[in-house]
Design an enzyme around this catalytic site. Structure first.
Site, PDB file in Angstrom:
ATOM      1  N   SER A 190       0.853  -1.195   0.000  1.00  0.00           N
ATOM      2  CA  SER A 190       0.000   0.000   0.000  1.00  0.00           C
ATOM      3  C   SER A 190       0.888   1.244   0.000  1.00  0.00           C
ATOM      4  CB  SER A 190      -0.862  -0.028   1.264  1.00  0.00           C
ATOM      5  OG  SER A 190      -1.460   1.224   1.500  1.00  0.00           O
ATOM      6  N   TYR A 200      -3.910  -0.639   9.839  1.00  0.00           N
ATOM      7  CA  TYR A 200      -3.669  -0.811   8.400  1.00  0.00           C
ATOM      8  C   TYR A 200      -2.238  -0.390   8.063  1.00  0.00           C
ATOM      9  CZ  TYR A 200      -4.609  -0.729   3.367  1.00  0.00           C
ATOM     10  OH  TYR A 200      -4.578  -0.979   2.020  1.00  0.00           O
TER      11      TYR A 200
HETATM   12  P1  NAP Z   1     -11.918  -4.857  -1.342  1.00  0.00           P
HETATM   13  O1  NAP Z   1     -12.610  -4.412  -2.579  1.00  0.00           O
HETATM   14  O2  NAP Z   1     -12.462  -4.462  -0.012  1.00  0.00           O
HETATM   15  O3  NAP Z   1     -11.721  -6.445  -1.412  1.00  0.00           O
HETATM   16  C1  NAP Z   1     -11.098  -7.129  -0.366  1.00  0.00           C
HETATM   17  C2  NAP Z   1     -11.018  -8.602  -0.716  1.00  0.00           C
HETATM   18  O4  NAP Z   1     -10.410  -9.287   0.393  1.00  0.00           O
HETATM   19  C3  NAP Z   1     -12.380  -9.212  -0.953  1.00  0.00           C
HETATM   20  O5  NAP Z   1     -12.308 -10.140  -1.996  1.00  0.00           O
HETATM   21  C4  NAP Z   1     -12.656  -9.911   0.359  1.00  0.00           C
HETATM   22  O6  NAP Z   1     -13.480 -11.040   0.124  1.00  0.00           O
HETATM   23  C5  NAP Z   1     -11.256 -10.354   0.777  1.00  0.00           C
HETATM   24  N1  NAP Z   1     -11.145 -10.599   2.206  1.00  0.00           N
HETATM   25  C6  NAP Z   1     -11.251  -9.695   3.204  1.00  0.00           C
HETATM   26  N2  NAP Z   1     -11.121 -10.313   4.388  1.00  0.00           N
HETATM   27  C7  NAP Z   1     -10.930 -11.634   4.135  1.00  0.00           C
HETATM   28  C8  NAP Z   1     -10.734 -12.777   4.938  1.00  0.00           C
HETATM   29  N3  NAP Z   1     -10.715 -12.687   6.269  1.00  0.00           N
HETATM   30  N4  NAP Z   1     -10.575 -13.980   4.343  1.00  0.00           N
HETATM   31  C9  NAP Z   1     -10.610 -14.089   2.988  1.00  0.00           C
HETATM   32  N5  NAP Z   1     -10.782 -13.026   2.170  1.00  0.00           N
HETATM   33  C10 NAP Z   1     -10.945 -11.816   2.735  1.00  0.00           C
HETATM   34  O7  NAP Z   1     -10.407  -4.338  -1.310  1.00  0.00           O
HETATM   35  P2  NAP Z   1      -9.401  -3.952  -2.491  1.00  0.00           P
HETATM   36  O8  NAP Z   1      -9.382  -2.482  -2.592  1.00  0.00           O
HETATM   37  O9  NAP Z   1      -9.633  -4.771  -3.684  1.00  0.00           O
HETATM   38  O10 NAP Z   1      -8.033  -4.336  -1.774  1.00  0.00           O
HETATM   39  C11 NAP Z   1      -7.305  -5.499  -2.099  1.00  0.00           C
HETATM   40  C12 NAP Z   1      -5.942  -5.370  -1.448  1.00  0.00           C
HETATM   41  O11 NAP Z   1      -5.297  -4.195  -1.945  1.00  0.00           O
HETATM   42  C13 NAP Z   1      -5.977  -5.225   0.055  1.00  0.00           C
HETATM   43  O12 NAP Z   1      -4.885  -5.884   0.646  1.00  0.00           O
HETATM   44  C14 NAP Z   1      -5.841  -3.727   0.246  1.00  0.00           C
HETATM   45  O13 NAP Z   1      -5.305  -3.383   1.494  1.00  0.00           O
HETATM   46  C15 NAP Z   1      -4.893  -3.398  -0.882  1.00  0.00           C
HETATM   47  N6  NAP Z   1      -4.889  -1.995  -1.286  1.00  0.00           N
HETATM   48  C16 NAP Z   1      -6.020  -1.409  -1.778  1.00  0.00           C
HETATM   49  C17 NAP Z   1      -5.969  -0.063  -2.155  1.00  0.00           C
HETATM   50  C18 NAP Z   1      -7.144   0.662  -2.706  1.00  0.00           C
HETATM   51  O14 NAP Z   1      -7.032   1.876  -2.919  1.00  0.00           O
HETATM   52  N7  NAP Z   1      -8.278   0.038  -2.961  1.00  0.00           N
HETATM   53  C19 NAP Z   1      -4.784   0.644  -2.016  1.00  0.00           C
HETATM   54  C20 NAP Z   1      -3.666   0.013  -1.513  1.00  0.00           C
HETATM   55  C21 NAP Z   1      -3.733  -1.312  -1.156  1.00  0.00           C
HETATM   56  P3  NAP Z   1     -14.682 -11.517   1.060  1.00  0.00           P
HETATM   57  O15 NAP Z   1     -15.268 -10.304   1.715  1.00  0.00           O
HETATM   58  O16 NAP Z   1     -15.584 -12.202   0.087  1.00  0.00           O
HETATM   59  O17 NAP Z   1     -14.040 -12.471   2.011  1.00  0.00           O
END
Ligand code: NAP
Length: 255
Positions: free
Chosen positions: A147, A160
């Site tokens: 991140s 986080y």
């Molecule tokens: P998101 O849309 O909230 O999706 C999160 C994913 O993680 C979902 O598929 C969710 O699936 C899964 N998940 C959460 N808790 C879980 C658990 N306990 N067991 C299994 N699966 C779990 O988030 P995103 O934005 O795509 O983020 C994906 C990654 O990128 C994360 O690590 C996040 O920190 C990182 N990131 C995101 C951003 C951003 O701007 N969006 C920026 C930097 C980093 P279920 O709910 O179906 O389990």
């Protein structure tokens, strides 16, 4: 040496992507399928449209319902993968959650749950994945999803930031120990991407405006913006890369 675009193909490989039910994980899973890999999609919920897209790309798809915070998840996920496809060669530690509250009010629960999913799960699943690769005498790729808060402090997101800063360090530690065993460990640090994870920020007009003004590319990232980097790090094109975190951030860190 193969022609360069051939190096980006991952045909015959099996990729485990955690958090593949939506957001960045779903897009990265599809990218790896389009580049040739069969996909094991891990999450607590299904994504029927991802299954259709992966199968339309001519690849096999297995959904494994698991909570990655569960200590038994690594064995369950990799056993299911082996039963259907054989061993996995690519692991994307993407599942992640965020909790927002002022530091003075941040609860122990919001600390622990985020650390368990964002950091503990990546440690446990990477260890089991690497142990099995080594036992099979195979090479592999681990890609952690870091991140901007692997580099910066942020506000109102204590657990986080702690988890993502630690994941940045753990990526280098694992690379140091696993490179000699034929396993590449790298990370991708997404910038501000339009997914559920950032819904609260985008819904706040002042925060949304401040973030957009600081992004040189002038827009939020989309899940599709992750596709190139994950295929690069999952493929032979990155065979001499170890321990590096690549930012896909519209220029945020350069600012
Ligand atoms: P998101 O849309 O909230 O999706 C999160 C994913 O993680 C979902 O598929 C969710 O699936 C899964 N998940 C959460 N808790 C879980 C658990 N306990 N067991 C299994 N699966 C779990 O988030 P995103 O934005 O795509 O983020 C994906 C990654 O990128 C994360 O690590 C996040 O920190 C990182 N990131 C995101 C951003 C951003 O701007 N969006 C920026 C930097 C980093 P279920 O709910 O179906 O389990």
């Amino acid at each position: 040496m193969k022609p360069v675009l051939e190096l980006f193909r991952v045909e015959g490989r099996v990729a485990v992507v955690t958090g593949a039910s939506r957001g960045l994980g779903a897009s990265m899973a599809l990218a790896l399928a389009e580049a040739g890999a069969d996909i094991v999609a891990v999450a607590r919920n299904d994504n029927a449209s991802l299954k259709l897209s992966v199968e339309s790309a001519g690849r096999k798809f297995l959904a494994v319902k698991a909570d990655v915070a569960d200590a038994n998840a690594p064995s369950a996920i990799l056993d299911a993968c082996e039963a259907s496809f054989g061993g996995a060669n690519i692991l994307v530690n993407n599942a992640g959650i965020i909790r927002r509250a002022p530091f003075l009010e941040f609860t122990g629960k919001d600390w622990q749950e985020v650390m368990d999913v964002n950091l503990g799960a990546a440690f446990r699943l990477s260890q089991e994945f690497a142990r099995r690769l080594v036992a099979r005498h195979e090479k592999g790729k681990i890609i952690n999803i870091a991140s901007m808060l692997s580099y910066q402090g942020g506000v109102r997101v204590a657990s986080y930031t702690a988890s993502k800063s630690a994941l940045y360090g753990l990526t280098m530690l694992m690379a140091n120990e696993l490179a000699p065993l034929g396993i590449n460990v790298n990370a991708i640090a997404p910038g501000y991407m339009a997914t559920d994870n950032t819904e609260q920020l985008r819904a706040d007009p002042a925060r949304n405006k401040a973030i957009l003004e600081r992004i040189p590319a002038g827009r939020w990232g989309s899940p599709d913006d992750m596709k190139g980097a994950v295929v690069f790090l999952g493929s032979s094109a990155s065979d001499y890369m170890h321990g590096f975190t690549v930012a896909v951030d519209g220029g945020w860190l350069a600012r």
